[in-house]
Design a protein around this motif. Structure first.
Motif, PDB file in Angstrom:
ATOM      1  N   SER A  22       0.811  -1.211   0.000  1.00 33.55           N
ATOM      2  CA  SER A  22       0.000   0.000   0.000  1.00 33.55           C
ATOM      3  C   SER A  22       0.855   1.276   0.000  1.00 33.55           C
ATOM      4  O   SER A  22       0.647   2.176   0.781  1.00 33.55           O
ATOM      5  CB  SER A  22      -0.948  -0.004   1.198  1.00 33.55           C
ATOM      6  OG  SER A  22      -0.202  -0.128   2.388  1.00 33.55           O
ATOM      7  N   VAL A  23       1.822   1.329  -0.905  1.00 35.16           N
ATOM      8  CA  VAL A  23       2.678   2.505  -1.004  1.00 35.16           C
ATOM      9  C   VAL A  23       1.911   3.636  -1.685  1.00 35.16           C
ATOM     10  O   VAL A  23       1.241   3.435  -2.691  1.00 35.16           O
ATOM     11  CB  VAL A  23       3.967   2.184  -1.802  1.00 35.16           C
ATOM     12  CG1 VAL A  23       4.793   3.447  -2.024  1.00 35.16           C
ATOM     13  CG2 VAL A  23       4.782   1.146  -1.090  1.00 35.16           C
ATOM     14  N   ARG A  24       2.002   4.819  -1.099  1.00 36.43           N
ATOM     15  CA  ARG A  24       1.431   6.024  -1.686  1.00 36.43           C
ATOM     16  C   ARG A  24       2.569   7.019  -1.846  1.00 36.43           C
ATOM     17  O   ARG A  24       3.599   6.891  -1.204  1.00 36.43           O
ATOM     18  CB  ARG A  24       0.327   6.592  -0.795  1.00 36.43           C
ATOM     19  CG  ARG A  24      -0.833   5.609  -0.654  1.00 36.43           C
ATOM     20  CD  ARG A  24      -1.943   6.139   0.189  1.00 36.43           C
ATOM     21  NE  ARG A  24      -2.644   7.284  -0.356  1.00 36.43           N
ATOM     22  CZ  ARG A  24      -3.549   7.258  -1.323  1.00 36.43           C
ATOM     23  NH1 ARG A  24      -3.853   6.112  -1.902  1.00 36.43           N
ATOM     24  NH2 ARG A  24      -4.163   8.341  -1.728  1.00 36.43           N
ATOM     25  N   TYR A  25       2.370   7.995  -2.705  1.00 36.05           N
ATOM     26  CA  TYR A  25       3.397   8.997  -2.959  1.00 36.05           C
ATOM     27  C   TYR A  25       2.847  10.376  -2.664  1.00 36.05           C
ATOM     28  O   TYR A  25       1.696  10.677  -2.993  1.00 36.05           O
ATOM     29  CB  TYR A  25       3.855   8.921  -4.420  1.00 36.05           C
ATOM     30  CG  TYR A  25       4.536   7.612  -4.732  1.00 36.05           C
ATOM     31  CD1 TYR A  25       5.895   7.458  -4.521  1.00 36.05           C
ATOM     32  CD2 TYR A  25       3.819   6.523  -5.215  1.00 36.05           C
ATOM     33  CE1 TYR A  25       6.525   6.250  -4.782  1.00 36.05           C
ATOM     34  CE2 TYR A  25       4.434   5.320  -5.478  1.00 36.05           C
ATOM     35  CZ  TYR A  25       5.792   5.186  -5.262  1.00 36.05           C
ATOM     36  OH  TYR A  25       6.412   3.987  -5.520  1.00 36.05           O
ATOM     37  N   VAL A  26       3.664  11.205  -2.040  1.00 38.32           N
ATOM     38  CA  VAL A  26       3.289  12.586  -1.755  1.00 38.32           C
ATOM     39  C   VAL A  26       4.179  13.489  -2.604  1.00 38.32           C
ATOM     40  O   VAL A  26       5.404  13.417  -2.530  1.00 38.32           O
ATOM     41  CB  VAL A  26       3.450  12.916  -0.262  1.00 38.32           C
ATOM     42  CG1 VAL A  26       3.129  14.385  -0.008  1.00 38.32           C
ATOM     43  CG2 VAL A  26       2.549  12.020   0.584  1.00 38.32           C
TER      44      VAL A  26
END
Length: 93
Positions: free
Chosen positions: A30-34
């Motif tokens: 569940s990697v997200r990027y900001v």
């Protein structure tokens, strides 16, 4: 995780599309990027984002940070880009 690497920027007059490589070694799927550098940080799930509401002919510096539950990676190296100049010439009376 290794930090993402911004691979391309595509500016318009009021937006910049960024693309980056995936972070590796994430502790979960569940990697997200900001994406930081525009009016507000933008959180996305994929490997591209378009930052909008930017001023024409203005320099911006963007970074991308990978995040997963309980983990935040170092940001990418900063990437400089400039929005395009407005195609509409100001009218002088």
């Amino acid at each position: 995780m290794t930090a993402p690497v911004v691979t391309s920027t595509t500016p318009t007059e009021t937006s910049v599309k960024l693309e980056w490589s995936a972070a590796t070694g994430a502790p979960s799927d569940s990697v997200r990027y900001v994406v930081a550098g525009g009016p507000q940080p933008k959180e996305v799930e994929g490997l591209t984002a378009t930052v909008q509401s930017l001023a024409p002919d203005t320099a911006y510096v963007f970074t991308v940070t990978a995040m997963a539950p309980g983990y935040e990676d170092e940001p990418s190296k900063p990437v400089d880009t400039r929005t395009l100049a407005s195609a509409i010439e100001p009218v002088t009376p």
